[in-house]
Enzyme design. Structure first.
Site, PDB file in Angstrom:
ATOM      1  N   ASP A  99       0.806  -1.231   0.000  1.00 18.91           N
ATOM      2  CA  ASP A  99       0.000   0.000   0.000  1.00 18.91           C
ATOM      3  C   ASP A  99       0.831   1.270   0.000  1.00 18.91           C
ATOM      4  O   ASP A  99       0.375   2.323   0.427  1.00 18.91           O
ATOM      5  CB  ASP A  99      -0.900  -0.015   1.243  1.00 18.91           C
ATOM      6  N   GLU A 121      -0.436  -9.079  -1.192  1.00 19.80           N
ATOM      7  CA  GLU A 121      -0.988  -8.558   0.068  1.00 19.80           C
ATOM      8  C   GLU A 121      -2.229  -7.707  -0.220  1.00 19.80           C
ATOM      9  O   GLU A 121      -2.370  -6.564   0.223  1.00 19.80           O
ATOM     10  CB  GLU A 121       0.052  -7.731   0.856  1.00 19.80           C
ATOM     11  N   GLU A 135      -2.167   4.943   3.349  1.00 20.86           N
ATOM     12  CA  GLU A 135      -2.119   3.561   2.860  1.00 20.86           C
ATOM     13  C   GLU A 135      -3.494   2.974   2.563  1.00 20.86           C
ATOM     14  O   GLU A 135      -3.650   2.191   1.625  1.00 20.86           O
ATOM     15  CB  GLU A 135      -1.372   2.683   3.866  1.00 20.86           C
ATOM     16  N   HIS A 216       6.686   4.900  12.899  1.00 23.05           N
ATOM     17  CA  HIS A 216       6.932   5.760  11.735  1.00 23.05           C
ATOM     18  C   HIS A 216       5.693   6.293  11.045  1.00 23.05           C
ATOM     19  O   HIS A 216       5.791   7.070  10.097  1.00 23.05           O
ATOM     20  CB  HIS A 216       7.758   4.999  10.681  1.00 23.05           C
ATOM     21  N   ARG A 218       2.764   8.146   9.317  1.00 23.95           N
ATOM     22  CA  ARG A 218       2.525   9.567   9.051  1.00 23.95           C
ATOM     23  C   ARG A 218       1.334  10.100   9.851  1.00 23.95           C
ATOM     24  O   ARG A 218       1.361  11.243  10.306  1.00 23.95           O
ATOM     25  CB  ARG A 218       2.263   9.791   7.556  1.00 23.95           C
ATOM     26  N   HIS A 248      13.369   4.913  12.519  1.00 28.37           N
ATOM     27  CA  HIS A 248      13.070   5.074  11.089  1.00 28.37           C
ATOM     28  C   HIS A 248      13.754   6.345  10.581  1.00 28.37           C
ATOM     29  O   HIS A 248      13.843   7.342  11.310  1.00 28.37           O
ATOM     30  CB  HIS A 248      11.553   5.176  10.946  1.00 28.37           C
TER      31      HIS A 248
HETATM   32  C1  UD1 Z   1       6.692   4.830   3.598  1.00 24.44           C
HETATM   33  C2  UD1 Z   1       5.294   4.412   3.138  1.00 24.44           C
HETATM   34  C3  UD1 Z   1       4.573   3.699   4.259  1.00 24.44           C
HETATM   35  C4  UD1 Z   1       5.392   2.567   4.815  1.00 24.44           C
HETATM   36  C5  UD1 Z   1       6.770   3.075   5.218  1.00 24.44           C
HETATM   37  C6  UD1 Z   1       7.616   1.914   5.649  1.00 24.44           C
HETATM   38  C7  UD1 Z   1       4.118   5.834   1.538  1.00 24.44           C
HETATM   39  C8  UD1 Z   1       3.235   6.998   1.331  1.00 24.44           C
HETATM   40  N1  UD1 Z   1       4.515   5.609   2.780  1.00 24.44           N
HETATM   41  O1  UD1 Z   1       6.523   5.810   4.614  1.00 24.44           O
HETATM   42  O2  UD1 Z   1       3.347   3.168   3.743  1.00 24.44           O
HETATM   43  O3  UD1 Z   1       4.731   2.015   5.935  1.00 24.44           O
HETATM   44  O4  UD1 Z   1       7.385   3.707   4.092  1.00 24.44           O
HETATM   45  O5  UD1 Z   1       8.778   2.304   6.299  1.00 24.44           O
HETATM   46  O6  UD1 Z   1       4.439   5.166   0.587  1.00 24.44           O
HETATM   47  N2  UD1 Z   1      14.162   8.309   4.506  1.00 24.44           N
HETATM   48  C9  UD1 Z   1      15.533   8.235   4.379  1.00 24.44           C
HETATM   49  N3  UD1 Z   1      16.085   7.035   4.032  1.00 24.44           N
HETATM   50  C10 UD1 Z   1      15.361   5.921   3.848  1.00 24.44           C
HETATM   51  C11 UD1 Z   1      13.976   5.996   4.000  1.00 24.44           C
HETATM   52  C12 UD1 Z   1      13.391   7.200   4.330  1.00 24.44           C
HETATM   53  O7  UD1 Z   1      16.237   9.208   4.554  1.00 24.44           O
HETATM   54  O8  UD1 Z   1      15.928   4.855   3.553  1.00 24.44           O
HETATM   55  C13 UD1 Z   1      13.544   9.609   4.858  1.00 24.44           C
HETATM   56  C14 UD1 Z   1      13.587  10.617   3.718  1.00 24.44           C
HETATM   57  O9  UD1 Z   1      13.775  11.903   4.248  1.00 24.44           O
HETATM   58  C15 UD1 Z   1      12.184  10.498   3.114  1.00 24.44           C
HETATM   59  C16 UD1 Z   1      11.364  10.275   4.367  1.00 24.44           C
HETATM   60  O10 UD1 Z   1      12.167   9.416   5.175  1.00 24.44           O
HETATM   61  O11 UD1 Z   1      11.773  11.620   2.392  1.00 24.44           O
HETATM   62  C17 UD1 Z   1      10.000   9.709   4.146  1.00 24.44           C
HETATM   63  O12 UD1 Z   1      10.008   8.539   3.342  1.00 24.44           O
HETATM   64  P1  UD1 Z   1       8.630   8.073   2.621  1.00 24.44           P
HETATM   65  O13 UD1 Z   1       8.883   6.793   1.911  1.00 24.44           O
HETATM   66  O14 UD1 Z   1       8.041   9.182   1.843  1.00 24.44           O
HETATM   67  O15 UD1 Z   1       7.632   7.848   3.813  1.00 24.44           O
HETATM   68  P2  UD1 Z   1       7.665   6.854   5.010  1.00 24.44           P
HETATM   69  O16 UD1 Z   1       7.110   7.576   6.172  1.00 24.44           O
HETATM   70  O17 UD1 Z   1       8.972   6.187   5.087  1.00 24.44           O
HETATM   71  N1  UDP Z   2      12.423  -3.811   9.979  1.00 25.46           N
HETATM   72  C1  UDP Z   2      13.797  -3.912   9.779  1.00 25.46           C
HETATM   73  N2  UDP Z   2      14.624  -3.096  10.500  1.00 25.46           N
HETATM   74  C2  UDP Z   2      14.176  -2.200  11.394  1.00 25.46           C
HETATM   75  C3  UDP Z   2      12.775  -2.083  11.585  1.00 25.46           C
HETATM   76  C4  UDP Z   2      11.926  -2.890  10.856  1.00 25.46           C
HETATM   77  O1  UDP Z   2      14.252  -4.740   8.981  1.00 25.46           O
HETATM   78  O2  UDP Z   2      14.991  -1.505  12.013  1.00 25.46           O
HETATM   79  C5  UDP Z   2      11.537  -4.655   9.175  1.00 25.46           C
HETATM   80  C6  UDP Z   2      10.525  -5.457   9.940  1.00 25.46           C
HETATM   81  O3  UDP Z   2      11.034  -6.732  10.235  1.00 25.46           O
HETATM   82  C7  UDP Z   2       9.351  -5.546   8.967  1.00 25.46           C
HETATM   83  C8  UDP Z   2       9.480  -4.295   8.138  1.00 25.46           C
HETATM   84  O4  UDP Z   2      10.774  -3.777   8.373  1.00 25.46           O
HETATM   85  O5  UDP Z   2       9.463  -6.655   8.088  1.00 25.46           O
HETATM   86  C9  UDP Z   2       8.453  -3.285   8.533  1.00 25.46           C
HETATM   87  O6  UDP Z   2       8.722  -2.080   7.915  1.00 25.46           O
HETATM   88  P1  UDP Z   2       8.106  -0.713   8.398  1.00 25.46           P
HETATM   89  O7  UDP Z   2       7.703  -0.813   9.814  1.00 25.46           O
HETATM   90  O8  UDP Z   2       9.061   0.339   7.993  1.00 25.46           O
HETATM   91  O9  UDP Z   2       6.836  -0.562   7.439  1.00 25.46           O
HETATM   92  P2  UDP Z   2       5.330  -1.102   7.508  1.00 25.46           P
HETATM   93  O10 UDP Z   2       5.367  -2.572   7.656  1.00 25.46           O
HETATM   94  O11 UDP Z   2       4.665  -0.403   8.643  1.00 25.46           O
HETATM   95  O12 UDP Z   2       4.753  -0.661   6.210  1.00 25.46           O
END
Ligand code: UD1
Ligand code: UDP
Length: 373
Positions: A99, A121, A135, A216, A218, A248
């Site tokens: 999602d 999923e 999501e 994490h 939003r 995160h």
């Molecule tokens: C995203 C997904 C969310 C998912 C989550 C898992 C969307 C809208 N959101 O949210 O559904 O649950 O990922 O973790 O698709 N960033 C880094 N390095 C990384 C990752 C993130 O620096 O490796 C920072 C960046 O500043 C980036 C911000 O995190 O802009 C947000 O990342 P983004 O993927 O937009 O949203 P998440 O809150 O991570």
């Molecule tokens: N996870 C990881 N390292 C971390 C935290 C989470 O590998 O430090 C893994 C966790 O085992 C799970 C996935 O990341 O499989 C979950 O990701 P996240 O919580 O970012 O996203 P969501 O599942 O809420 O979309």
């Protein structure tokens, strides 16, 4: 369609990568299908951690993450970039997972080209478009477009049927997260050093009960995240408890957590862990506090109580199985529920039983057969 179907798998964030790598492995091993992989790079560091551990080298990497990206600019970049890859690859199927913005834009770009979409999923619904946000709407958009719905459980299949999705396109495959968990557990058994990076913290906290934390979402930014941080600070006042919290990389998370929890002796705020180390963290934790989707599936599979810091869940199976409990983001409630598990052996024992409502570890094989069929 040619004899060998070309399957373009698209993902971009950590959870998608974890849930897609077993499928990519299975696609690569199947001679009926040609596997092509495109990553959006929506997450950079956290995606790369999974690619490295799982040994996947994508054919395309859009590398489009920007610091603190907004949903609209991210989605715009995803649509254009993913569309170009589809034009170059001309796949028979596009496969998306879950999602995220990457999954939603991948499905949209495929729809604009009349390429059939398989949704891994499928059918998760909280029933509230603001929790989780965005999501819930992303997965509904994908559900409208997909030609093949791989539902993890009977509950998610039923949700799709209620939305009048053609039942012949819905298949209960289990969740590939369990395939991933089995794969990583076997790797760690072969190579224990893959998960030894926590040993210093494990020694430091040897006399304490560990609470593993992730956060994490939003929709929790602001009051929700503040409530979570304050609950952890107050829980850490217990001398028998230590918190390990891989933070995160979204800057909106780190800012709050550093301000509230930085410098506390028995709270370790650490970088995101790679998958073997996160599996180890679940293993050494007494319980997990999380707002994550994936952790709600992994903790029950490993028999660890998980308190879900959200108002709703699209994964009622863990709650029904008794391993997960929804506690919201109010600090007092989180503290009360955590203390109950820490202080009442019977409550703990009732939750700490392994259940596997999410799959049997063979979901990828089922999905490959559906794509090849
Ligand atoms: C995203 C997904 C969310 C998912 C989550 C898992 C969307 C809208 N959101 O949210 O559904 O649950 O990922 O973790 O698709 N960033 C880094 N390095 C990384 C990752 C993130 O620096 O490796 C920072 C960046 O500043 C980036 C911000 O995190 O802009 C947000 O990342 P983004 O993927 O937009 O949203 P998440 O809150 O991570
Ligand atoms: N996870 C990881 N390292 C971390 C935290 C989470 O590998 O430090 C893994 C966790 O085992 C799970 C996935 O990341 O499989 C979950 O990701 P996240 O919580 O970012 O996203 P969501 O599942 O809420 O979309």
């Amino acid at each position: 369609m040619t004899d060998t179907r070309r399957i373009l798998t698209i993902f971009g964030t950590r959870p998608e990568a974890i849930k897609m790598f077993p499928l990519v492995h299975a696609l690569e091993a199947d001679s009926r299908l040609e596997s092509r992989v495109c990553v959006s790079g929506q997450h950079r560091g956290m995606l790369d951690q999974v690619l490295e551990v799982s040994g996947i080298t994508p054919h395309h990497d859009l590398d489009l993450m920007q610091p603190d990206q907004t949903l609209d600019s991210l989605t715009a970049r995803l649509l254009t970039g993913l569309g170009q890859v589809m034009d170059a690859e001309q796949p028979d199927w596009v496969v998306v997972q879950g999602d995220t913005a990457t999954a939603m834009a991948g499905a949209m770009a495929a729809y604009y080209r009349k390429i059939p979409v398989a949704h891994v999923e499928a059918g998760l619904r909280s029933g509230n478009i603001h929790h989780p946000w965005p999501e819930e709407v992303n997965r509904k958009i994908i559900g409208t477009i997909a030609a093949l719905h791989c539902a993890p459980t009977e509950t998610s299949a039923a949700a799709l049927r209620r939305e009048n999705v053609d039942p012949s396109t819905i298949h209960v495959t289990g969740n590939t997260v369990i395939d991933a968990l089995h794969w990583i557990t076997a790797r760690i058994r072969q190579q224990p050093e893959l998960a030894r990076g926590l040993s210093e913290l494990e020694a430091r906290f040897a006399s304490k009960r560990i609470i593993g934390v992730t956060s994490h979402r939003r929709e929790n930014f602001g009051d929700g995240m503040q409530g979570i941080a304050s609950a952890i600070r107050r829980l850490a006042a217990r001398s028998d408890v230590a918190v390990i919290f891989p933070v995160h990389l979204n800057p909106n998370v780190g800012r709050v957590m550093q301000a509230e929890l930085g410098g506390l002796d028995n709270v370790a705020l650490i970088e995101p862990l790679d998958y073997p180390h996160f599996a180890r963290l679940i293993d050494i934790s007494t319980l997990m506090l999380t707002d994550s989707g994936g952790v709600q599936e992994e903790a029950p599979a490993l028999g660890k109580p998980v308190l879900v810091m959200r108002e709703t869940t699209e994964r009622p199976e863990g709650v029904e199985a008794g391993t997960a409990r929804l506690v919201g983001t109010d600090a007092d409630r989180i503290i009360a529920e955590t203390n109950r598990l820490l202080d009442d052996g019977e409550s703990y024992a009732a939750m700490a039983r392994a259940h596997n409502p999410f799959g049997d570890g063979h979901s990828s094989a089922r999905i490959v057969d559906l794509l090849a069929g």
